[in-house]
Design an enzyme around this catalytic site. Structure first.
Site, PDB file in Angstrom:
ATOM      1  N   SER A 192      -1.653 -10.863  -8.186  1.00 52.16           N
ATOM      2  CA  SER A 192      -1.777  -9.993  -9.361  1.00 52.16           C
ATOM      3  C   SER A 192      -2.121 -10.707 -10.649  1.00 52.16           C
ATOM      4  CB  SER A 192      -0.480  -9.222  -9.589  1.00 52.16           C
ATOM      5  OG  SER A 192      -0.426  -8.164  -8.739  1.00 52.16           O
ATOM      6  N   GLY A 198      -7.836 -13.859  -7.507  1.00 52.38           N
ATOM      7  CA  GLY A 198      -8.155 -13.479  -6.120  1.00 52.38           C
ATOM      8  C   GLY A 198      -7.122 -13.946  -5.117  1.00 52.38           C
ATOM      9  N   HIS A 241       0.828  -1.212   0.000  1.00 50.81           N
ATOM     10  CA  HIS A 241       0.000   0.000   0.000  1.00 50.81           C
ATOM     11  C   HIS A 241       0.863   1.264   0.000  1.00 50.81           C
ATOM     12  CE1 HIS A 241      -4.033  -1.718   0.175  1.00 50.81           C
ATOM     13  NE2 HIS A 241      -3.492  -2.678   0.893  1.00 50.81           N
ATOM     14  N   ASP A 266       2.068  -3.637  -9.671  1.00 52.65           N
ATOM     15  CA  ASP A 266       1.812  -4.970 -10.222  1.00 52.65           C
ATOM     16  C   ASP A 266       2.144  -5.037 -11.714  1.00 52.65           C
ATOM     17  OD1 ASP A 266       0.858  -5.286  -7.692  1.00 52.65           O
ATOM     18  OD2 ASP A 266      -1.259  -5.349  -8.262  1.00 52.65           O
ATOM     19  N   SER A 318      -4.683 -10.031 -12.344  1.00 54.56           N
ATOM     20  CA  SER A 318      -5.206  -9.023 -13.274  1.00 54.56           C
ATOM     21  C   SER A 318      -4.084  -8.290 -13.998  1.00 54.56           C
ATOM     22  CB  SER A 318      -6.023  -7.965 -12.563  1.00 54.56           C
ATOM     23  OG  SER A 318      -6.919  -8.542 -11.713  1.00 54.56           O
TER      24      SER A 318
HETATM   25  C1  GLA Z   1      -3.007  -4.253  -5.116  1.00 56.94           C
HETATM   26  C2  GLA Z   1      -2.807  -3.124  -6.104  1.00 56.94           C
HETATM   27  C3  GLA Z   1      -1.372  -2.590  -6.052  1.00 56.94           C
HETATM   28  C4  GLA Z   1      -0.972  -2.271  -4.618  1.00 56.94           C
HETATM   29  C5  GLA Z   1      -1.305  -3.419  -3.682  1.00 56.94           C
HETATM   30  C6  GLA Z   1      -1.043  -3.067  -2.248  1.00 56.94           C
HETATM   31  O1  GLA Z   1      -2.237  -5.357  -5.487  1.00 56.94           O
HETATM   32  O2  GLA Z   1      -3.087  -3.559  -7.421  1.00 56.94           O
HETATM   33  O3  GLA Z   1      -1.244  -1.475  -6.881  1.00 56.94           O
HETATM   34  O4  GLA Z   1      -1.561  -1.080  -4.193  1.00 56.94           O
HETATM   35  O5  GLA Z   1      -2.645  -3.835  -3.799  1.00 56.94           O
HETATM   36  O6  GLA Z   1       0.303  -2.840  -2.027  1.00 56.94           O
END
Ligand code: GLA
Length: 397
Positions: free
Chosen positions: A140, A136, A48, A182, A142
């Site tokens: 990542s 999920g 985050h 990501d 997506s």
């Molecule tokens: C998701 C978002 C990222 C990042 C993380 C938390 O994966 O796609 O951009 O903010 O949460 O670190």
């Protein structure tokens, strides 16, 4: 990079499935299919912080999304997802005015939409998506899809531009206000190294980890409803905290500023400020092979995400708490947005098997599900999979 550097999933090399979805008899003009691959990621530390323009330390992993693409020559963009067993299609000349419908296929048309608005030509294609990255799972899936698609649809070859396209599709079309970590990792991944990325400047460098530590993810197999709305709320709270401090983003805040905030905003800002510092401390600890210190920082990150940022959940806390009781586990924390998905665990190499067995049975006893455990190998970023190097030619019947 040559295809032999990458562990190639069978899904990428078996074109029979592609031809069963798009038979030559129905799609006679289709040219030869090509296959594109982009990896998922695990974030070691720096959670985050990306949308606060701070520091992150993700690693591209050996689970990837594969997009097989052949020109359709009839003005249609078609897609089929093997995992979801669903298809969608759009007329290419209508994509510029497309709007998100709220489903999985937004991620596909969103990339085409973004490329077109950037003035890049997008031709009709028949696409098949086959992914090893659990949906999920906090790894990542997506972004791996977005980056692989951006390549398949003729996006820019440079990894940073590629990441920008996939990221913009996510923020501007799908309307998820995520940071760039990501997509950047899926595009820039390095064999054998994590990436230290400054999300403000997009400067980065590879960071090698000490030999004797393994990076193991444990997938809680849950994703709570709250995940998406809570993510948006956190993004807004951070913007509000930065505004209250009079700085462009929380990246510019320091520990000394926290006293000027109160309540929830102070907690959110404290997480971001301390997390950025932890990324730097972790990289320094990795450079001198200080495994215990690395582990401690990872665990501190979890506590901060749990207590100050409040994005954990009982399943993730259980996985972390249990991991920390297992001999050879140096540190553990939740990974990604939170409210489900996976934990990342720093485990001594010789303890990985004991870790997997113990955590699986403990989690099953408490939550009635078996967590998927995956030991990650740092892997290269997105590329075309050269079929001639990995499989004999397949005829399009
Ligand atoms: C998701 C978002 C990222 C990042 C993380 C938390 O994966 O796609 O951009 O903010 O949460 O670190």
């Amino acid at each position: 990079m040559s295809a032999s550097d990458v562990r190639i999933s069978t899904c990428a090399t078996d074109l029979r499935r592609f031809y069963s979805i798009y038979p030559s008899s129905t799609y006679p003009s289709a040219g030869n299919p090509r296959v594109w691959r982009a990896p998922g990621r695990v974030n070691l530390i720096g959670e985050h912080t990306d949308y606060n323009l701070g520091l992150v330390l993700p690693m591209a992993i050996d689970l990837a999304c594969f997009v097989t693409a052949a020109p359709s020559n009839d003005g249609w963009l078609r897609v089929h997802s093997v995992q979801l067993e669903q298809s969608a299609l759009w007329r290419v000349d209508e994509i510029r005015s497309a709007v998100p419908g709220g489903g999985w296929s937004d991620r596909v048309v969103g990339v085409a939409w973004e490329l077109m608005w950037r003035g890049l030509p997008v031709a009709g294609q028949n696409l098949m998506i086959d992914s090893e990255v659990p949906i999920g799972g906090g790894l990542s899936s997506s972004a791996a899809l977005g980056v692989a698609l951006a390549l398949a649809l003729g996006g820019p070859a440079g990894p940073t531009d590629l990441a920008r396209v996939a990221h913009a599709a996510e923020t501007d079309f799908v309307r998820v206000p995520c940071g760039i970590m990501d997509q950047f990792t899926a595009a820039h991944g390095q064999s054998g190294a994590a990436l230290l990325l400054d999300c403000r400047t997009l400067e980065w460098r590879p960071v090698k980890l000490p030999e004797d530590v393994a990076i193991v993810v444990a997938n809680s197999m849950v994703r709570h409803e709250l995940a998406e709305s809570a993510y948006r709320t956190r993004v807004e709270e951070c913007a509000e905290a930065a505004k209250a401090l009079g700085v462009p983003s929380l990246r510019d805040a320091g520990a000394g500023d926290l006293g000027r905030l109160q309540g929830t905003l102070r907690k959110r800002a404290r997480h971001v400020v301390t997390e950025n510092a932890r990324v730097e401390a972790f990289v320094a600890a990795a450079a001198c092979g200080s495994l215990e210190k690395m582990g401690r920082l990872v665990t501190e990150s979890h506590l901060s995400l749990r207590n100050d940022y409040q994005v954990s959940c009982p399943e993730l806390d259980f996985l972390v708490d249990t991991a920390l009781t297992i001999p050879g586990v140096l540190g553990a924390r939740m990974v990604g947005g939170g409210f489900g998905g996976s934990t990342v665990n720093l485990v001594r190499r010789d303890a990985v098997e004991a870790f997997s067995n113990t955590i699986q049975s403990a989690y099953r006893r408490s939550f009635g599900r078996v967590p998927q455990i995956h030991r990650c190998t740092a892997s290269p970023g997105a590329s075309e999979v050269l079929l001639s190097e990995v499989s004999p030619p397949v005829s399009g019947t």
